[in-house]
Design a protein around this motif. Structure first.
Motif, short mmCIF file in Angstrom:
data_model
loop_
_atom_site.label_atom_id
_atom_site.label_comp_id
_atom_site.label_asym_id
_atom_site.label_seq_id
_atom_site.Cartn_x
_atom_site.Cartn_y
_atom_site.Cartn_z
N THR A 234 1.05 -1.09 -0.18
CA THR A 234 -0.06 0.04 0.04
C THR A 234 0.69 1.36 0.05
OG1 THR A 234 -1.69 -1.13 1.08
CG2 THR A 234 -1.79 1.25 1.26
N VAL A 235 0.65 2.23 -1.06
CA VAL A 235 1.29 3.53 -0.90
C VAL A 235 0.22 4.53 -0.73
CG1 VAL A 235 3.11 2.29 -2.60
CG2 VAL A 235 1.27 3.64 -3.45
N GLN A 236 1.06 5.69 -0.49
CA GLN A 236 0.09 6.86 -0.09
C GLN A 236 0.07 7.55 -1.64
OE1 GLN A 236 0.67 9.50 3.24
NE2 GLN A 236 0.66 11.05 1.93
N ALA A 237 -1.13 8.46 -2.03
CA ALA A 237 -1.05 9.03 -3.26
C ALA A 237 -1.91 10.25 -3.00
CB ALA A 237 -1.76 8.22 -4.34
N HIS A 238 -1.81 11.37 -3.98
CA HIS A 238 -2.35 12.42 -4.07
C HIS A 238 -3.28 12.58 -5.17
CE1 HIS A 238 -0.36 14.09 -0.24
NE2 HIS A 238 0.76 13.52 -0.96
N VAL A 239 -4.34 13.26 -5.16
CA VAL A 239 -5.34 13.22 -6.18
C VAL A 239 -4.90 14.53 -7.02
CG1 VAL A 239 -7.55 13.65 -7.18
CG2 VAL A 239 -6.87 11.81 -5.20
N ALA A 240 -5.02 14.49 -8.50
CA ALA A 240 -4.64 15.79 -9.31
C ALA A 240 -5.91 15.48 -10.25
CB ALA A 240 -3.26 15.53 -10.06
N THR A 241 -5.89 16.84 -11.22
CA THR A 241 -6.98 16.74 -12.15
C THR A 241 -6.08 16.71 -13.40
OG1 THR A 241 -8.47 17.88 -10.69
CG2 THR A 241 -8.87 18.06 -13.04
N ILE A 242 -6.76 15.86 -14.50
CA ILE A 242 -6.07 15.66 -15.92
C ILE A 242 -6.95 16.74 -16.67
CG2 ILE A 242 -5.60 14.45 -17.76
CD1 ILE A 242 -5.16 12.05 -15.72
N ASP A 243 -6.54 17.59 -17.31
CA ASP A 243 -7.31 18.36 -18.04
C ASP A 243 -7.59 17.73 -19.24
OD1 ASP A 243 -7.08 20.67 -16.44
OD2 ASP A 243 -5.25 21.45 -17.32
N SER A 244 -6.80 16.84 -19.99
CA SER A 244 -7.33 16.13 -21.21
C SER A 244 -6.38 14.84 -20.89
CB SER A 244 -6.68 17.09 -22.47
OG SER A 244 -6.75 16.23 -23.39
N LEU A 245 -7.20 13.80 -21.30
CA LEU A 245 -6.76 12.68 -21.35
C LEU A 245 -7.51 11.90 -22.61
CD1 LEU A 245 -5.54 9.94 -20.11
CD2 LEU A 245 -7.74 9.43 -18.85
N THR A 246 -6.68 11.22 -23.51
CA THR A 246 -7.34 10.81 -24.87
C THR A 246 -6.43 9.61 -25.18
OG1 THR A 246 -5.50 12.33 -26.03
CG2 THR A 246 -7.72 13.14 -25.73
N GLY B 39 -11.33 16.83 -17.18
CA GLY B 39 -11.49 17.01 -16.00
C GLY B 39 -11.47 15.69 -14.88
N THR B 40 -10.73 14.97 -15.41
CA THR B 40 -10.66 13.53 -14.59
C THR B 40 -9.74 13.49 -13.59
OG1 THR B 40 -10.84 12.58 -16.91
CG2 THR B 40 -9.90 11.25 -15.20
N ASP B 41 -10.08 12.98 -12.59
CA ASP B 41 -9.38 12.75 -11.36
C ASP B 41 -8.37 11.44 -11.35
OD1 ASP B 41 -10.82 14.81 -9.89
OD2 ASP B 41 -12.16 13.42 -8.93
N ALA B 42 -7.23 11.71 -10.74
CA ALA B 42 -6.21 10.62 -11.03
C ALA B 42 -5.16 10.69 -9.76
CB ALA B 42 -5.33 10.82 -12.43
N ALA B 43 -4.67 9.52 -9.40
CA ALA B 43 -3.97 9.39 -8.48
C ALA B 43 -2.40 9.30 -8.77
CB ALA B 43 -4.36 8.18 -7.68
N ILE B 44 -1.85 9.97 -7.91
CA ILE B 44 -0.13 10.14 -8.50
C ILE B 44 0.51 9.72 -6.98
CG2 ILE B 44 1.70 11.70 -8.78
CD1 ILE B 44 -0.19 13.66 -10.08
N ALA B 45 1.28 8.57 -7.20
CA ALA B 45 1.90 8.23 -6.25
C ALA B 45 3.54 8.00 -6.49
CB ALA B 45 1.46 6.91 -6.01
N GLU B 46 4.27 8.35 -5.44
CA GLU B 46 5.71 8.55 -5.89
C GLU B 46 6.34 7.04 -5.85
OE1 GLU B 46 7.94 10.80 -6.29
OE2 GLU B 46 6.69 12.46 -5.94
N ASN B 47 5.72 5.79 -5.14
CA ASN B 47 6.28 4.60 -5.25
C ASN B 47 5.42 3.59 -6.11
OD1 ASN B 47 7.82 5.42 -3.14
ND2 ASN B 47 6.55 5.14 -1.74
N PHE B 48 4.71 4.30 -7.28
CA PHE B 48 3.93 3.49 -8.10
C PHE B 48 4.66 2.88 -9.23
CE2 PHE B 48 -0.17 3.01 -10.71
CZ PHE B 48 -0.84 2.31 -9.97
#
Length: 231
Positions: A167-179, A187-196
């Motif tokens: 289990t790793v800690q992650a922070h949530v960011a917003t992707i303006d454009s995902l294609t 406006g997509t939410d995405a998790a960003i984790a250093e240890n991912f």
């Protein structure tokens, strides 16, 4: 012979594991501006309760504390609601834009490793993504997030992600454009984790906003809603 140094040494030996465990626990607590604000609000409430009988300021502090905790709770509920595709929460003022998925039908063949992979662009930056119907949230590796200019949402709720390495800690960011393919999400939410690691996932917060998806003859077929089709 003075036994004090020996006793002191034994106490340190006995307490060291306790201190280490406490430190590990503190490091595991997700950090966020909301958590800090909640702690400050509670401290103000305690101070207000202690001086309420002696000063009118105590009542003011308690009222301010209750109002602040109420706003923090509302913000947490709004953020958590975005992880559920049944809710369309859009509050741009606090960094929660509408999540929109549209496009044409996309067909993705099964890869040799038994997964469905796509080449997707995050804010115009390409990366390889596994499509995971068991993942609640889309996840972006730290290297790709950096190249795409993604920053954790201010005041966002840190989350815990289960990975093959634990289990790793992650922070949530917003992707303006995902294609990817004929699909475009904003406006997509995405998790960003250093240890991912260098691993990216398209999760159900994107897929569930399509009209439907299905697997036929080892091919994943993504179908947009009729009103969201781009001609």
């Amino acid at each position: 012979m003075d036994a004090t140094p020996a006793r002191s040494y034994m106490w340190r030996m006995e307490l060291e594991p306790v201190f280490n465990a406490a430190a590990d626990t503190l490091r595991a607590i997700p950090r966020s501006e909301l958590l800090i604000a909640a702690v400050v609000a509670m401290v103000l409430g305690w101070i207000g309760a202690m001086i309420a009988k002696r000063s009118a300021l105590g009542g003011v502090l308690r009222l301010a504390s209750s109002a602040a905790l109420g706003l923090i709770l509302l913000t947490v509920v709004l953020q958590l609601s975005r992880f559920d595709p049944r809710f369309d929460v859009a509050v741009p003022q606090i960094g929660l834009p509408e999540q929109v998925v549209e496009g044409g039908e996309t067909r993705i063949p099964l890869s040799a490793d038994g997964h469905f992979w796509v080449r997707a662009d995050v804010n115009g930056v390409p990366g390889n993504f596994m499509i995971d119907t068991g993942a609640t949230l889309t996840a972006i590796s730290a290297p790709l997030a950096e190249r795409a200019g993604l920053e954790p949402r201010r005041g966002g709720i840190p989350i815990m992600l289960g990975t093959a390495n634990g289990t790793v800690q992650a922070h949530v960011a917003t992707i303006d454009s995902l294609t990817f393919g004929n699909v475009s999400a904003s406006g997509t939410d995405a998790a960003i984790a250093e240890n991912f690691g260098d691993f990216n996932v398209i999760g159900m917060n994107v897929l569930a906003r399509l009209g439907s998806w299905r697997v036929e003859d080892n091919t994943l077929i993504l179908v947009p809603r009729a009103e969201d089709t781009i001609s």
